[in-house]
Design an enzyme around this catalytic site. Sequence first.
Site, short mmCIF file in Angstrom:
data_model
loop_
_atom_site.label_atom_id
_atom_site.label_comp_id
_atom_site.label_asym_id
_atom_site.label_seq_id
_atom_site.Cartn_x
_atom_site.Cartn_y
_atom_site.Cartn_z
N LEU D 87 32.26 -24.57 14.96
CA LEU D 87 32.11 -25.70 14.79
C LEU D 87 31.01 -26.22 15.29
O LEU D 87 30.68 -27.50 15.80
CB LEU D 87 33.59 -26.35 15.61
CG LEU D 87 34.76 -25.99 15.13
CD1 LEU D 87 35.67 -26.40 15.91
CD2 LEU D 87 34.79 -26.68 13.59
N ASN D 141 40.85 -31.88 11.92
CA ASN D 141 41.15 -30.55 11.82
C ASN D 141 41.81 -30.24 13.44
O ASN D 141 41.18 -30.52 14.26
CB ASN D 141 39.62 -29.75 11.95
CG ASN D 141 39.71 -28.32 12.07
OD1 ASN D 141 40.94 -27.82 12.25
ND2 ASN D 141 38.83 -27.68 12.19
N CYS D 144 42.00 -26.93 16.61
CA CYS D 144 41.23 -26.82 18.00
C CYS D 144 42.05 -26.54 19.07
O CYS D 144 43.13 -27.59 19.22
CB CYS D 144 40.22 -27.90 18.05
SG CYS D 144 39.21 -27.83 16.82
N ASN D 206 43.81 -24.12 6.97
CA ASN D 206 42.66 -23.51 7.33
C ASN D 206 42.66 -22.28 7.50
O ASN D 206 43.68 -21.63 6.98
CB ASN D 206 42.43 -24.19 8.93
CG ASN D 206 41.26 -24.64 9.47
OD1 ASN D 206 40.22 -23.68 9.12
ND2 ASN D 206 40.83 -25.85 9.70
N GLY D 279 36.69 -23.93 -0.82
CA GLY D 279 36.02 -23.43 0.20
C GLY D 279 34.83 -22.11 0.13
O GLY D 279 33.89 -22.39 -0.52
C1 FMN Z 1 32.09 -20.65 7.16
C2 FMN Z 1 33.31 -21.71 7.20
C3 FMN Z 1 33.08 -22.80 8.06
C4 FMN Z 1 34.30 -23.73 8.05
N1 FMN Z 1 34.26 -24.54 8.81
C5 FMN Z 1 35.34 -25.57 9.09
C6 FMN Z 1 35.32 -26.86 9.62
O1 FMN Z 1 34.48 -27.13 10.35
N2 FMN Z 1 36.45 -27.72 9.47
C7 FMN Z 1 37.46 -27.33 8.92
O2 FMN Z 1 38.50 -28.28 8.89
N3 FMN Z 1 37.53 -26.21 8.21
C8 FMN Z 1 36.45 -25.36 8.33
N4 FMN Z 1 36.71 -24.21 7.43
C9 FMN Z 1 37.99 -23.75 6.81
C10 FMN Z 1 37.61 -24.27 5.26
O3 FMN Z 1 37.60 -25.75 5.28
C11 FMN Z 1 39.10 -23.61 4.36
O4 FMN Z 1 40.13 -24.38 5.04
C12 FMN Z 1 39.18 -22.19 4.58
O5 FMN Z 1 37.98 -21.47 4.50
C13 FMN Z 1 40.23 -21.75 3.54
O6 FMN Z 1 39.69 -22.04 2.26
P1 FMN Z 1 38.69 -20.95 1.33
O7 FMN Z 1 39.65 -19.86 1.48
O8 FMN Z 1 38.72 -21.52 0.06
O9 FMN Z 1 37.55 -20.85 2.08
C14 FMN Z 1 35.46 -23.43 7.44
C15 FMN Z 1 35.58 -22.17 6.83
C16 FMN Z 1 34.50 -21.30 6.63
C17 FMN Z 1 34.67 -20.15 5.80
#
Ligand code: FMN
Lengths: 297, 297, 317, 317
Positions: D87, D141, D144, D206, D279
């Site tokens: 984060l 989110n 945490c 997430n 994502g």
């Molecule tokens: C590099 C990275 C950073 C992420 N940072 C956050 C974040 O700061 N806050 C959050 O709620 N989710 C975060 N996520 C989760 C994504 O928003 C998403 O929920 C998750 O990756 C699943 O979707 P996807 O398979 O399409 O990536 C992050 C994901 C990745 C890969």
Amino acid sequence: MRAIILENKIIGNSSLLKTRRDKYYKMRFSCDNFSVASPGQFVMIRVNNSYDPFLRRPMSIYRIPHHPTLKKGGRGGFEILYQVVGKGTNIMSELKKGDEIDVLGPLGRGFWIPEKIERAIIVAGGIGVAPMVALTEEIRCTMQDARCKITVFIGGKTKNDILCKENFKKIGAKVHIATEDGSMGKKGTSVDLFKTFITDSQSSIFNRQSSIIFACGPQRMLKAVADIARDKNMDCQVSLDKRMACGTGACLGCVVKVRSLEFGVRNSNPQSAIRNPQSYKCVCTDGPVFDAEEINL
Amino acid sequence: MRAIILENKIIGNSSLLKTRRDKYYKMRFSCDNFSVASPGQFVMIRVNNSYDPFLRRPMSIYRIPHHPTLKKGGRGGFEILYQVVGKGTNIMSELKKGDEIDVLGPLGRGFWIPEKIERAIIVAGGIGVAPMVALTEEIRCTMQDARCKITVFIGGKTKNDILCKENFKKIGAKVHIATEDGSMGKKGTSVDLFKTFITDSQSSIFNRQSSIIFACGPQRMLKAVADIARDKNMDCQVSLDKRMACGTGACLGCVVKVRSLEFGVRNSNPQSAIRNPQSYKCVCTDGPVFDAEEINL
Amino acid sequence: MGKDIKRVVRKDISKINLSVNIAGILMKNPVMVASGTFGYGEEYAKYIDLNKLGAIVVKGLSLTPREGNPPPRIVETSAGMLNSIGLQNIGIDSFVNDKLPFLEKFDTKVIVNFFGDSIDEYCEVAKKVDSVSGIHGLEMNISCPNKKEGWLEFGTNPDLAFRVVNAVRKNTRLPLIVKLSPNVTDITVIAKAASDAGADAISLINTLSGMVIDIKTRKPKLANIIGGLSGPAIKPVALKMVWQVAKTIKLPIIGVGGIMTYEDAIEFMIAGASAVQIGTANFIDPASSEKIIDGLKLYCGQNSIKDINEIAGSIAI
Amino acid sequence: MGKDIKRVVRKDISKINLSVNIAGILMKNPVMVASGTFGYGEEYAKYIDLNKLGAIVVKGLSLTPREGNPPPRIVETSAGMLNSIGLQNIGIDSFVNDKLPFLEKFDTKVIVNFFGDSIDEYCEVAKKVDSVSGIHGLEMNISCPNKKEGWLEFGTNPDLAFRVVNAVRKNTRLPLIVKLSPNVTDITVIAKAASDAGADAISLINTLSGMVIDIKTRKPKLANIIGGLSGPAIKPVALKMVWQVAKTIKLPIIGVGGIMTYEDAIEFMIAGASAVQIGTANFIDPASSEKIIDGLKLYCGQNSIKDINEIAGSIAI
Ligand SMILES: Cc1cc2nc3c(=O)[nH]c(=O)nc-3n(C[C@H](O)[C@H](O)[C@H](O)COP(=O)(O)O)c2cc1C
Ligand SMILES: Cc1cc2nc3c(=O)[nH]c(=O)nc-3n(C[C@H](O)[C@H](O)[C@H](O)COP(=O)(O)OP(=O)(O)OC[C@H]3O[C@@H](n4cnc5c(N)ncnc54)[C@H](O)[C@@H]3O)c2cc1C
Ligand SMILES: Cc1cc2nc3c(=O)[nH]c(=O)nc-3n(C[C@H](O)[C@H](O)[C@H](O)COP(=O)(O)OP(=O)(O)OC[C@H]3O[C@@H](n4cnc5c(N)ncnc54)[C@H](O)[C@@H]3O)c2cc1C
Ligand SMILES: Cc1cc2nc3c(=O)[nH]c(=O)nc-3n(C[C@H](O)[C@H](O)[C@H](O)COP(=O)(O)O)c2cc1C
Ligand code: FES
Ligand code: FES
């Protein structure tokens, strides 16, 4: 089992299409210890070493060189016929002569040809013709004396989807063709042709008791053929097409429901009837070919 | 961005090896709108359309055709030099002339060449030579008047791992070679060579103030070079190699720790110093080239 | 790999100890085949020498035969697959009568994976096989819903998990492995409950719950709507759970989930597993388990490891 | 796809309504980019027309800047990746001052993803942006850990989830989306808690918890040991959870997890999502979201769907 690709080429007219999708290919392999397989059996092909696509792809054996006099240490081989429909078949279509791929098989139980059959009726839809060429060759081989008549009904969407017409003719089979758009043969489906044939010729031309139907194609087509066969009290074998993971009977993923017992298992392969007393059978090991009466289509 | 492969061939002596692994390849692309890139920048390559491998692979730009007078609607292009080390590079090595792949770039900040430099010292380990050829060409281009001297130290495991020797010579650089097994040049590493050079020649041959060091290779090598540079109070730029997901600064996956402030940011690219006040910097956008004083190696 | 093996002197490799003792089950190597992915053994006998395996865990058995779910039962996903076989099986009696004799011909350990809809059914199965020779251990699959108590899964509630494991424990003298479901907030809590209840070993993970929809028909691609995700896709999740549980309890752990290569198997052992199970990989390559055994030897040889047990839990953090 | 699109008459496509209203956020289409995968927007402005997006969810923000975890922070897995960014962010003030002005130039909705170590921190962030123009919604989110109460994750405990959402609800008038962690036994319980606490919409999922080990060094490949799994590998898990939650609560649902293509997006909508987030796909192809928007139109056209909202929850079972 490692298999070496000897040939991988587009067949049919579909080469006119712009994309690979829906094109038909023939692939020929050379492969250690692959010399005995029966029509209707299949192989499971691992299209590459990646985990995406993940599972092997089941493909019917289209042709087996008929028991070539293998030298000691010699190699067998076989051919498949496939349609590009998705990820796996698309990757297959990009393979080149000389490439090696991993093949599992021959798998499953193929068609069984009863003795003293005077007429074999073959109904195939689309890529469902693939196992039928080997079957027809086998019938010709084993039934030569009986002068078994072979009638083939092939159906497809357009004339581009009609495959193997010449193969069947060469073997001496009578071939009838139907296309949904009427671009080749009759307008309609192979089931339509088959139905007309059965109805027209039932009393006069042939003896239903010494005839047998072999069908391969979409589930709905198989059901229609089986229904007609039941109605006419004829033997009918169908080759099923289910999603598979293992191909060896281990995962129980490819099952088909067995018909409830009151229907009986007429003329079924006796082996299969004993092997699996449960209400589901594995298409990969109990089939892919079943007596139409055995299963719930 | 779609790029068409114009050439993909093994380079160096490593063709003696039995497996593809560890071989070095050169790949040349033709690519719309790819005409401006600076030495040290990189591209992210999607090796195929599958999800396995999943991420793009970062690759330094090895050579950029120097500002060819592009016709309107003309195509640019570039070359990379890569070592086959795993899944992705193995797939790359199987690509053929005419194949299309997806490339993102040019990305990142490359080397910056200070004005009035009299001597450029280049230290490269293994595949770390890749961005150095373009850099040397650029130095020659921009510094022609200054008659800047270029000294290159290349290191590798064996003589098979020494690449681009001739490229550097052609540009007029003085090339020193070291191999770990002594099969070419001195036995040792490029750092050993570099250290000896600096120590031997420090007072007599050149002026440290008007010299600059550029290094690319394994992390440990970069650290060693940076330590010597600091010790001798010389400018040093290093190109880092970190695992990357996006290549665009979005994922924050490729970060490197910034050196604590008391060390100061001597001669750093001023842009970068302002851009990211945090204690981590992104290698993909703030780098891959950093002033060695900027970051914690 | 063939080439790499040669680099290690052959006689060194032959001295390496691969045998492991999991809760009293002495296996010649730590490679087992996972329940539901290897049938009752005979399905793969033609493709692989069963004598080479550390153990065979047979398809999950219940007191009476089960029909399983209607098809379609499987669907491919990215780097994995979903299955909803629904625990189709021939029942414990048929297994003992019809399948076990075949397995007894081989020099490998036979582990019976079993389940029930109620604590009683679990106990009945355990009782039935307690004194059957040729069965070397039990693996309880606790990912099943408890029919009696409102279909709550045994494996997702620590109290239920404790009760069912404890009851089975009282009904068997065989080594008792408890196999955990990953679909929980904190797997260590369930592992601890199983451990407290008298389990001899823990295997994890079973499949992750998942779903796929056919956008043409708008129907789920599985007749059962939901299925269990297996294969390389879930490997990072399985590995993390093995590591967590290994830190928490003292019992030997068997790692399962997406293992395709010997490198994957080594990862699980480093994380804390004393043995591994090969599941979906069998479908992709029936010789997977054999190749993994060879690979483990290779790794030991190359890393001067004399005893495979040295690797278990050797994570460097 | 290009070819397929042509089959559908262009003017038909232009009549299709793609706009959706998620908890009062009116988006021109249901395609959002997911937090943490699109930076603060400017990182991708060069590769894609931000005006086309339904909404941009920015990288998770906290009250003060965070350094994040030490590297290595990412590792590739089969059909996915693990991240342990930890984060890292510039803090809510810098976002409002330095990043928001850029985003305001585009005709798209800006949603602030945020988190805290305590209920107070969550509330502070919410308060700060409540009246900032140019921010159209909040996404909490809740994956945490709660520093004050023993590091228990907010998102894995229904009581904690209720309390933190309820507290934030009282501090903001902006549409409040709550983003759920999939690492729970029963996601519907958490979704219900969030709903009861006053959430306007739920986004899920997430990342799944996972781990990878380097067998050469025996160290985890992430400095933080554990990371979050994303990408196509997790799609079946995400889809199942969307379906489950859609059956349980009335709020609009935003589907996230492994969406790479428009077909994937349609699956989520059929399962019950009113919108989707893209994502990890952004890393593989920066134009993913744009292509998915085009694909949605195509699908609607081919299936005679006049309004994309018809698809949401249209699963045929
Ligand atoms: C590099 C990275 C950073 C992420 N940072 C956050 C974040 O700061 N806050 C959050 O709620 N989710 C975060 N996520 C989760 C994504 O928003 C998403 O929920 C998750 O990756 C699943 O979707 P996807 O398979 O399409 O990536 C992050 C994901 C990745 C890969
Ligand atoms: C016993 C048997 C014999 C077959 N013989 C032939 C043949 O000779 N020629 C031919 O072209 N096709 C044949 N098929 C169908 C063939 O297996 C599928 O077309 C192929 O698997 C599609 O793979 P794909 O990756 O291109 O498609 P995708 O749609 O990307 O495949 C996704 C998944 O679904 C499975 N799948 C998709 N379509 C089918 C299908 N129709 N049947 C079973 N699984 C499917 C795939 O195996 C894969 O696991 C046969 C199927 C079976 C069961
Ligand atoms: C800015 C930059 C420039 C680079 N330039 C070159 C170059 O010009 N020539 C060249 O041969 N290599 C270069 N590399 C290293 C190259 O990216 C890796 O060798 C390559 O990604 C390995 O992929 P693989 O699938 O073969 O290996 P695998 O080990 O299978 O890859 C697994 C994962 O780890 C990542 N990875 C593995 N090794 C490295 C590495 N050394 N650096 C970063 N990520 C890695 C991969 O990208 C992938 O995500 C560069 C790396 C960076 C960051
Ligand atoms: C088709 C199939 C059937 C399965 N049947 C069972 C079973 O009967 N009992 C059980 O405990 N696990 C069963 N499993 C779970 C596997 O044993 C294993 O725990 C899971 O698949 C994860 O490992 P993998 O990724 O290596 O396959 C089954 C898995 C598959 C794919
Ligand atoms: S495909 Fe596994 S049992 Fe038939
Ligand atoms: S690779 Fe994503 S920020 Fe650098």
